[in-house]
Design a protein around this motif. Sequence first.
Motif, PDB file in Angstrom:
ATOM      1  N   ASP A  42       1.949  -6.994   0.856  1.00 39.22           N
ATOM      2  CA  ASP A  42       1.132  -6.643   2.029  1.00 39.22           C
ATOM      3  C   ASP A  42       1.111  -7.789   3.037  1.00 39.22           C
ATOM      4  N   GLY A  98      -1.070  -2.718   3.775  1.00 41.51           N
ATOM      5  CA  GLY A  98       0.289  -2.962   4.260  1.00 41.51           C
ATOM      6  C   GLY A  98       0.612  -2.278   5.578  1.00 41.51           C
ATOM      7  N   SER A 101      -5.745  -0.599  -1.553  1.00 39.57           N
ATOM      8  CA  SER A 101      -5.559  -1.660  -0.551  1.00 39.57           C
ATOM      9  C   SER A 101      -6.892  -2.273  -0.130  1.00 39.57           C
ATOM     10  N   ASP A 109      -1.499  -6.179  -4.725  1.00 36.24           N
ATOM     11  CA  ASP A 109      -0.127  -5.689  -4.960  1.00 36.24           C
ATOM     12  C   ASP A 109       0.829  -6.814  -5.324  1.00 36.24           C
TER      13      ASP A 109
HETATM   14 CA    CA Z   1       0.264  -2.349  -0.272  1.00 34.66          CA
END
Ligand code: CA
Length: 317
Positions: free
Chosen positions: A47, A8, A199, A35
């Motif tokens: 994201d 993100g 991530s 996410d």
């Molecule tokens: Ca994220």
Amino acid sequence: MITALAGGVGAARLLRGLVRVVAPTEVTAVVNTGDDTELHGLHISPDLDTVTYTLAGLNDDERGWGLAGETWEVMDSLERLGGQTWFRLGDHDLATHLFRTQRLADGATLSQVTAEISRALGVSVRLVPMSDDPVRTHLKLVDGPEVSFQEYFVGRRHAVAVESVRFAGAGTAVPAPGVLDAVADAEVVIVCPSNPIVSIGPLLAVPGIADGLTTRRRDVVAVSPIIAGAALKGPADRLLAELGHEPTVVGVARVYADFVGTLLVDEADAASADAVEACGVRCVVAPTIMHTPEHAAALASLLLDAGRASGTLRSVR
Ligand code: CA
Ligand code: GDP
């Protein structure tokens, strides 16, 4: 072509700098969807939205997520009804989720919808979700239940210890169209300063992506999201430690060593450069904190230089 692997906020910041030093149409970002969540019947891709809004210049820099100048009428009304408001969705942001959800219901893929949204918002970087198939990050809490990523991150403000992480659906997920080619054909592959566990981890769990990266290892350049033993924001340092990794640039180097040829670490970690190289990863020391888009552009420029020079430098592995 330059390919970036993105979570993100950290990734969005770097990409905003990258498009100042490379034509945006030459950049592909492969974005984490672990996410993603469904709320109020809507498909939310945090994201993807962070990256899209930032590249469109529409993001709220201070809050770090969502749109600038956002209003919250729907959340206020929902609260009066006793609805779920722990995950804040702004009035304008909701339009993105309505659009995405409707298009998915029409039969469009997440890649197609992502391209439609970025085109409509004037983003010319090619944004691709890691997969069109659902992959969902789940975290088993120490002395607690397994929770979804958003329940951990937003619901519990990541203030709870994690025992293990899994990416549900990843085993059978297929990389989205163009993802493997973007890794195979890129001049340089950048691993953005994103959370290595939640991530970048989900991207690596989608079959084919990690192997594709390993093949390109020499041309893969990462930025450490850990500076002087801490994340700038968020739980990256704690998650690394809780899952048995060193929460330092050396820990990041070890986690990334199979597929990253060069790791950029912050000046604050200059003393760890030798220890990073001892992991078989070339280490470049530079300022890595992106206070402004200009800092981000300088960092992006260094990453490109490091990636392009990789062929002429000694191979550390
Ligand atoms: Ca994220
Ligand atoms: P998300 O925004 O919650 O999806 O999180 P990300 O996956 O983008 O990860 C945030 C990580 O990026 C944190 O560990 C931060 O320390 C790191 N980060 C954010 N901004 C910067 C920066 O300017 N420089 C560096 N080196 N890392 C950053």
